[in-house]
Design an enzyme around this catalytic site. Structure first.
Site, mmCIF file in Angstrom:
data_model
loop_
_atom_site.group_PDB
_atom_site.id
_atom_site.type_symbol
_atom_site.label_atom_id
_atom_site.label_comp_id
_atom_site.label_asym_id
_atom_site.label_seq_id
_atom_site.Cartn_x
_atom_site.Cartn_y
_atom_site.Cartn_z
ATOM 1 N N TYR A 184 0.830 -1.132 0.049
ATOM 2 C CA TYR A 184 -0.063 0.055 0.023
ATOM 3 C C TYR A 184 0.760 1.351 -0.091
ATOM 4 O O TYR A 184 1.675 1.746 0.935
ATOM 5 C CB TYR A 184 -0.845 -0.151 1.297
ATOM 6 N N LEU A 237 -23.717 -3.564 -8.945
ATOM 7 C CA LEU A 237 -25.304 -3.698 -8.899
ATOM 8 C C LEU A 237 -25.616 -2.724 -9.810
ATOM 9 O O LEU A 237 -25.486 -1.515 -9.761
ATOM 10 C CB LEU A 237 -26.084 -3.503 -7.442
#
Length: 291
Positions: free
Chosen positions: A63, A216
């Site tokens: 990271y 979605l």
């Protein structure tokens, strides 16, 4: 508002943590590359997470790379009693969202040593192999981590993005206490692995626990149900998604991340949502409908 409301979990049988942790990938630049846009806010987020009862902070040397581990140390060292810093190694980063898996023993040993140095720790409580390197025998990769464990530099070992078969193979080399796979209310690709972890009492850390909702379609019945239930509890769909993860399994340990204190506080508040069994059943049924 405190993460203790989400319950506790014993990682490896001897490492108690609150079941709502904090993930640090979003503290660094886009694509997990570079410095944060607002370093001071990033450090405030870390401090506020601990104030709100977070006892597990998940990070990785990839990271930044190295940036998140450094920020954790700058913000929180010396660490308060009971705080678990879980980190990972085995991924190299060549640019924003550009990675390569490296599981060679020498490299992983170096990863552990450098994480210890950046975090100013003598022992890492939970060290996870970030990815299995298909070019390196698993016995070599986990053998290196077992060596570091025997030297007292790692307490527990975990895996990331694995199947039940891979966990079973790994268990023959070294005890595995955690699995970190992509999982959310909208992304159930690792349902089998979660079930396996629950049966064997292995902590399951779902990454991408909220943003999976982007998959979605707006007119999907599930999206509408999620929005309606969230409104009923004066909550956001993201909060309801976190609450569902806590409800889904006793071994679940969500690690939602953010770079803003405001969003952190919203995420932590999800642990207190008083959702009833009828609502969970309604949400579960909607999530199973085809898109």
């Amino acid at each position: 508002m405190n993460t203790s409301l989400g319950g506790t979990l014993q990682i490896g049988g001897d490492l108690p943590v609150h079941r709502l942790g904090f993930g640090t990938m979003r503290l660094v630049g886009d694509g997990a590359w570079g410095e944060p846009q607002n370093p001071e806010e990033a450090r405030r987020v870390l401090c506020r997470a601990v104030e709100l009862g977070v006892t597990l902070i998940d990070t990785a040397d990839a990271y930044g790379p190295e940036v998140a581990e450094r920020l954790i140390c700058e913000a929180l060292h010396p660490y308060p009693p009971g705080l678990v810093i879980a980190t990972k190694g085995g991924i190299t980063r060549q640019g924003p969202a550009k990675t390569e898996y490296v599981g060679r023993a020498g490299y992983l040993i170096q990863c552990v040593e450098m994480s210890l140095r950046r975090l100013k720790l003598e022992r890492i409580d939970l060290y996870q192999l970030h990815r299995i390197d298909p070019r390196t025998p698993l016995e070599e990769s986990l053998g290196a981590l077992r060596q570091m464990q025997e030297q007292g530099k790692i307490r527990h070992i975990g895996l990331s993005e694995v199947t039940p078969a891979e966990i079973e193979q790994a268990q023959k080399i070294v005890p595995i206490v955690s699995v970190q796979n992509r999982y959310s209310l909208a992304d159930r690709r690792h349902e089998q692995t979660l079930n396996w972890c629950e049966q064997h009492n292995i902590a399951f850390l779902p990454w991408y626990p909220i943003a999976g909702g982007k998959l979605l379609k707006p007119d999907h019945p599930f999206a509408q149900t999620l929005k309606q239930l969230a409104a009923r509890y004066d909550a956001s769909p993201a909060q309801l998604s976190i609450a569902w993860l806590l409800h889904r399994s006793p071994v679940m340990l969500p690690i939602p991340g953010t770079s803003q204190v405001k969003h952190l506080e919203e995420n932590i508040a999800a642990a207190a949502l008083p959702i009833g069994p009828d609502e969970w059943a309604q949400l579960e049924a909607a999530s199973q409908e085809p898109s």
